[in-house]
Design a protein around this motif. Structure first.
Motif, PDB file in Angstrom:
ATOM      1  N   LEU A  75      -7.061  -4.865   6.237  1.00 35.27           N
ATOM      2  CA  LEU A  75      -7.068  -4.575   4.849  1.00 35.27           C
ATOM      3  C   LEU A  75      -7.015  -5.473   3.980  1.00 35.27           C
ATOM      4  N   LEU A  93     -12.660   1.830  -0.640  1.00 37.36           N
ATOM      5  CA  LEU A  93     -11.449   1.526   0.331  1.00 37.36           C
ATOM      6  C   LEU A  93     -10.298   2.506   0.257  1.00 37.36           C
ATOM      7  N   PHE A  94     -10.186   3.026  -0.716  1.00 35.27           N
ATOM      8  CA  PHE A  94      -8.951   4.075  -0.917  1.00 35.27           C
ATOM      9  C   PHE A  94      -9.438   5.694  -0.929  1.00 35.27           C
ATOM     10  N   VAL A 103     -11.001   7.656   0.987  1.00 27.80           N
ATOM     11  CA  VAL A 103     -11.314   7.986   2.665  1.00 27.80           C
ATOM     12  C   VAL A 103     -11.154   9.587   2.854  1.00 27.80           C
ATOM     13  N   ALA A 139     -10.446  13.808  -0.323  1.00 27.01           N
ATOM     14  CA  ALA A 139     -10.024  12.603  -0.510  1.00 27.01           C
ATOM     15  C   ALA A 139      -9.203  12.124  -1.844  1.00 27.01           C
ATOM     16  N   VAL A 157      -6.676   6.257   5.232  1.00 28.46           N
ATOM     17  CA  VAL A 157      -7.113   4.527   4.902  1.00 28.46           C
ATOM     18  C   VAL A 157      -6.737   3.857   5.846  1.00 28.46           C
ATOM     19  N   GLN A 202      -3.931  11.414   2.910  1.00 28.08           N
ATOM     20  CA  GLN A 202      -4.805  10.326   2.314  1.00 28.08           C
ATOM     21  C   GLN A 202      -4.498   8.862   2.861  1.00 28.08           C
ATOM     22  N   LEU A 203      -3.192   8.556   2.781  1.00 23.56           N
ATOM     23  CA  LEU A 203      -2.772   7.299   3.508  1.00 23.56           C
ATOM     24  C   LEU A 203      -3.000   7.210   4.863  1.00 23.56           C
ATOM     25  N   ALA A 258      -7.351   6.430  -6.998  1.00 25.61           N
ATOM     26  CA  ALA A 258      -8.020   5.207  -6.366  1.00 25.61           C
ATOM     27  C   ALA A 258      -7.790   3.966  -7.188  1.00 25.61           C
ATOM     28  N   LEU A 288       0.768  -1.150   0.187  1.00 26.01           N
ATOM     29  CA  LEU A 288       0.091  -0.193   0.044  1.00 26.01           C
ATOM     30  C   LEU A 288       0.929   1.314   0.076  1.00 26.01           C
ATOM     31  N   GLN A 346      -9.028   4.305   8.883  1.00 24.94           N
ATOM     32  CA  GLN A 346     -10.337   3.805   8.662  1.00 24.94           C
ATOM     33  C   GLN A 346     -10.413   2.152   8.476  1.00 24.94           C
ATOM     34  N   HIS A 347      -9.617   1.619   8.137  1.00 30.70           N
ATOM     35  CA  HIS A 347      -9.628   0.154   7.811  1.00 30.70           C
ATOM     36  C   HIS A 347      -8.650  -0.669   8.463  1.00 30.70           C
TER      37      HIS A 347
END
Length: 430
Positions: A291, A307-308, A310, A332, A284, A280-281, A338, A183, A287-288
């Motif tokens: 993953l 998923l990306f 966010v 986002a 993510v 942004q990373l 994404a 990722l 949030q997750h």
């Protein structure tokens, strides 16, 4: 001429077999060419030949000149005692085995290969175009191109999967760690890929996972280990500095901060700055959880994109750099970015898991996903478009990229179905 031409000639038996005989005068019959060997040792293994009245099973070694046997130091390597035939373009010197000093039979090919075949090979090797077969491309059947592109896509997925598996194994067989590293590398979007890769090593996934519930702490860890918290002095950045100081001391991260000069900002739109990508990373990762499972098991493109995509924290909606406010709002990751992550993160993970689990369904899903996505052409794939080929999906683009890097760029035409077709059409049919 290179040895790969003789490998090709031998493997496909594209030479005149009339009164075939060794340089020593013994009649020769090829019953089986053997299997091409990409590892150390003779070029073809398990060949089956009849020389005179005797059948021989063993290896075949190939050189441009018979004397290359000595230049490559085979005369002192016992592995080459199993060679039953030395195939050369020019038989300029006798070769003997180590164990009993017997002569290794030689087959000279220079008078048995059609000049047109060699000429076609040389045209490909010396082509000025970056696509060696560009001059022949229009005459190659579409089915040949399709088959080769399907093959290169499979090869690219296999290679990408192996890279993920290597990370998985090097970190103690941890799929979440492999996902984390993949990722972060994906968030580098090529120009900052190396720096994000360094960040993955500077900030263990286990540390981020322990603090995932606090977006502030995730940002502090990411921006601090990336080296972006040293200059700005506004209130929010001071909070990040304070959190990072505490956490980096707690986990012994102080000596692993990425150097600022490793990050690229030159000729970039602010929306693509690595600082924005870090925000942004962070969103993510906050949030997750689990993953890896989400990326492997998602059912449709929209789910993957979500998923990306966010929303970032309020601060990063109004900043491109720490301490520098902007009127523009960056909520986002964009849709195209994404999808880029789906291609470069989700797909390799599925390819890796297919390899690991032996369940082909994951590989088929990876291909299906690529076929649902569009991907912008690049300087490599545009060269095929100029020849009349058009990429319709990300699968096409990935296949063309693999074709270029693995076959066209190194002029590996003889291992390419398209190059093989060119050789047959122009070298054998003449």
């Amino acid at each position: 001429m290179k040895e790969d031409f003789l490998h090709y000639i031998w493997q496909h038996q594209y030479f005149d077999k009339t009164a075939l005989a060794t340089a020593e005068g013994d009649l020769l019959q090829v019953l089986h060419t053997g299997f091409y060997n990409t590892d150390a040792g003779p070029d073809f293994k398990e060949a089956l030949l009849k020389i005179g009245e005797v059948e021989w099973s063993g290896s075949v070694e190939i050189h441009l000149k018979a004397s290359d046997w000595f230049r490559h130091q085979h005369q002192s390597d016992p592995k080459y005692d199993q060679v039953v035939l030395h195939v050369v373009w020019e038989a300029d010197k006798a070769v003997h085995r180590i164990d009993d000093e017997s002569v290794v039979p030689v087959l000279e090919l220079r008078s048995r290969v059609k000049p047109e075949l060699l000429q076609t090979y040389q045209q490909l090797q010396l082509a000025k175009s970056t696509i060696p077969c560009a001059a022949f491309w229009p005459n190659v059947p579409g089915i040949t191109k399709t088959i080769m592109l399907e093959r290169t896509l499979a090869e690219r997925l296999e290679q990408k999967g192996k890279e993920v598996l290597q990370v998985y194994r090097s970190y103690g067989n941890d799929w979440e760690q492999a996902t984390y590293n993949t990722l972060l590398k994906g968030f580098g979007f090529k120009i900052n890929q190396q720096a994000f890769d360094q960040l993955a090593k500077a900030l263990p996934q286990t540390v981020v996972r322990r603090h995932h519930q606090s977006l502030l702490q995730v940002e502090a860890l990411l921006f601090g280990q990336a080296g972006f918290l040293e200059e700005a002095e506004d209130a929010y950045v001071k909070q990040l500095q304070k959190e990072h100081a505490f956490l980096s001391h707690k986990y012994g991260l102080q000596s692993n901060v990425v150097e600022r000069h490793q990050w690229n900002f030159l000729r970039m739109r602010p929306a693509n700055f690595p600082t924005v990508r870090l925000a942004q990373l962070a969103a993510v990762l906050h949030q997750h959880q689990a993953l890896f499972t989400k990326l492997v098991e998602a059912k449709d493109v929209k789910t993957y994109e979500a998923l990306f995509m966010v929303p970032v924290s309020v601060y990063w909606q109004q900043h491109y750099l720490p301490g520098k406010e902007t009127k523009a709002v960056q909520k986002a990751l964009g849709k195209s970015s994404a999808q880029n992550l789906v291609i470069n993160v989700a797909v390799p993970l599925m390819a890796a898991y297919a390899n690991f689990s032996g369940e082909r369904a994951y590989l088929e899903k990876a291909v299906w996903l690529l076929e649902q996505l569009k991907e912008a052409s690049n300087k490599y794939t545009r060269q095929y478009e100029e020849l009349g080929w058009q990429a319709k999906t990300a699968a096409d683009n990935q296949a063309a990229l693999s074709l270029y890097k693995k076959y066209c760029q190194p002029v590996n035409c003889l291992r390419c179905a398209i190059g093989n077709k060119v050789m047959k059409q122009n070298g054998l049919a003449a």
